[in-house]
Design a protein around this motif. Structure first.
Motif, short mmCIF file in Angstrom:
data_model
loop_
_atom_site.label_atom_id
_atom_site.label_comp_id
_atom_site.label_asym_id
_atom_site.label_seq_id
_atom_site.Cartn_x
_atom_site.Cartn_y
_atom_site.Cartn_z
N GLY A 200 -3.08 11.20 -0.37
CA GLY A 200 -3.26 12.16 0.70
C GLY A 200 -3.91 13.45 0.22
O GLY A 200 -3.52 13.99 -0.82
N GLU B 241 -2.91 4.97 -1.41
CA GLU B 241 -3.48 5.99 -0.53
C GLU B 241 -3.06 7.34 -1.08
O GLU B 241 -1.88 7.60 -1.26
CB GLU B 241 -2.96 5.83 0.90
CG GLU B 241 -3.46 4.60 1.63
CD GLU B 241 -2.88 4.47 3.02
OE1 GLU B 241 -2.13 5.38 3.45
OE2 GLU B 241 -3.14 3.47 3.67
N VAL C 275 -7.61 4.96 -2.04
CA VAL C 275 -8.19 5.37 -0.77
C VAL C 275 -7.71 6.78 -0.48
O VAL C 275 -6.50 7.03 -0.45
CB VAL C 275 -7.78 4.41 0.36
CG1 VAL C 275 -8.33 4.89 1.70
CG2 VAL C 275 -8.25 2.99 0.06
N GLY D 67 4.71 5.46 3.24
CA GLY D 67 4.32 6.80 2.88
C GLY D 67 5.46 7.80 2.94
O GLY D 67 5.89 8.32 1.92
N MET E 270 -6.84 9.74 1.91
CA MET E 270 -6.44 9.81 3.31
C MET E 270 -6.25 11.27 3.71
O MET E 270 -5.63 12.04 2.97
CB MET E 270 -5.15 9.05 3.55
CG MET E 270 -4.73 8.98 5.01
SD MET E 270 -3.34 7.83 5.23
CE MET E 270 -3.20 7.80 7.02
N VAL F 64 0.86 -1.18 0.00
CA VAL F 64 0.00 0.00 0.00
C VAL F 64 0.90 1.23 0.00
O VAL F 64 1.71 1.41 0.92
CB VAL F 64 -0.93 0.00 1.23
CG1 VAL F 64 -1.86 1.21 1.20
CG2 VAL F 64 -1.72 -1.30 1.32
N PHE G 213 1.54 5.42 -0.23
CA PHE G 213 0.96 6.73 0.03
C PHE G 213 1.74 7.80 -0.72
O PHE G 213 2.97 7.85 -0.63
CB PHE G 213 0.98 7.04 1.52
CG PHE G 213 0.57 8.47 1.85
CD1 PHE G 213 -0.74 8.75 2.20
CD2 PHE G 213 1.49 9.51 1.81
CE1 PHE G 213 -1.12 10.07 2.48
CE2 PHE G 213 1.12 10.81 2.09
CZ PHE G 213 -0.20 11.09 2.43
N VAL H 144 2.25 -0.63 4.46
CA VAL H 144 2.02 0.74 4.00
C VAL H 144 3.33 1.52 4.06
O VAL H 144 4.01 1.52 5.08
CB VAL H 144 0.97 1.46 4.87
CG1 VAL H 144 0.62 2.82 4.25
CG2 VAL H 144 -0.29 0.61 5.03
N TYR I 24 -6.05 -0.44 9.39
CA TYR I 24 -4.71 0.13 9.29
C TYR I 24 -4.11 0.17 10.69
O TYR I 24 -4.57 0.94 11.54
CB TYR I 24 -4.82 1.53 8.70
CG TYR I 24 -3.53 2.25 8.37
CD1 TYR I 24 -2.41 2.19 9.19
CD2 TYR I 24 -3.43 3.02 7.22
CE1 TYR I 24 -1.25 2.86 8.88
CE2 TYR I 24 -2.27 3.71 6.89
CZ TYR I 24 -1.19 3.63 7.73
OH TYR I 24 -0.03 4.30 7.42
N ILE J 161 -9.73 7.23 4.58
CA ILE J 161 -9.10 7.17 5.89
C ILE J 161 -9.09 8.60 6.40
O ILE J 161 -8.44 9.48 5.82
CB ILE J 161 -7.65 6.64 5.83
CG1 ILE J 161 -7.61 5.24 5.22
CG2 ILE J 161 -7.03 6.63 7.22
CD1 ILE J 161 -6.20 4.71 4.98
#
Length: 277
Positions: A52, A50, A99, A234, A101, A21, A23, A232, A176, A128
């Protein structure tokens, strides 16, 4: 829209590996480069993305993601342009889950009903929202579920067995697990402790459990992948963007590949972790 998320984790399970995953911050370092990165992530090995939503007061984020948000906001990124990114991505990819976030304030200002309708239309799969606890589910969580969007909840090292059922009650898509107490990118997790925490959460839910915060290297990804359904990453990817920029903070010819090269290495780490388990 949760079907894409379920299908992707099912694919990873079928291949006996953890999902990766990734970010990135929408609009970082600018809208066009952000879209190029977004489009390149699946080919580099990202299973779930993800995205942001930049915000002026990102209280759960460390310096790397805070700076990414400020770069994006400086170039005019907004909820509207973030949804435009998703639409542009969906024109060429109808399989990779996205997704969003972020924080509740920009969604509230945009208008909850309008936001949910526009997000679904754009091709968003889930949300999220880090500053809405279960006690506030009627604000966004329940409307999101009704609109067909997954609502992913965060569990932390301080989420004990008394609190966990409340956290999981309306969670969908995946859970998460925040591997460290504090802000993103702040420290390296204790992988033994994380494995125990993941096992504990799995006793309470059939949803996939992914682990983030502090995962920076393929070795970290491999360690997390031994017990979790997903890894995840990021801050490390956002840092890859930052270090690729020129002296004026603008994208260079290396910006997209700086991210995708790291994603490829992390994806290999995630795959090797399950094989070594």
């Amino acid at each position: 829209m949760t079907a894409r998320i379920e299908a992707r984790f099912a694919l990873a399970r079928g291949e006996n590996r953890a999902a990766l995953v990734t970010f990135i911050t929408a609009g970082d370092p600018d809208h066009e480069t952000s879209l190029a990165i977004l489009k390149a992530l699946p080919g580099a090995g990202a299973d779930v993305i993800e995205l942001g939503m930049p915000f002026t007061d990102p209280m759960a984020d460390g310096p790397a993601i805070q700076q990414a948000g400020l770069r994006a906001l400086k170039h005019g990124e907004s909820v509207t342009t973030t949804l435009d990114l998703v639409r542009a991505f969906r024109a060429g990819d109808d399989a990779t889950p996205i997704v969003l976030m972020g924080y509740y304030n920009p969604i509230y200002v945009y208008g909850v009903d309008r936001f949910l309708a526009d997000a679904r239309e754009a091709g968003v799969d889930g949300l999220i929202v880090v500053d809405l606890p279960p006690e506030e589910d009627e604000e966004l969580c329940l409307p999101a579920l009704k609109a067909g969007l997954a609502f992913v909840r965060l569990a932390t090292p301080t989420t004990n067995d008394v609190r966990l059922p409340a956290v999981l009650q309306n969670t969908s898509g995946f859970v998460y697990y925040v591997s460290i107490a504090g802000i993103t990118g702040a420290a390296t997790p204790d992988f033994g402790v994380v494995a125990s925490a993941v096992a504990r959460i799995k006793r309470h839910t059939a949803l996939p459990v992914v682990v983030g915060f502090g995962v920076k290297t393929p070795e970290h990804a491999a360690a997390i992948a031994r017990g979790a359904d997903g890894v995840v990453v990021g801050s490390a990817l956002v840092d890859a963007v930052r270090t690729s920029l020129d002296g004026d903070g603008r994208a260079t010819e290396k910006t997209v590949s700086a991210v995708t090269d790291l994603v490829s290495a992390l994806a290999a780490g995630a795959r090797s972790g399950r094989a070594a388990a």
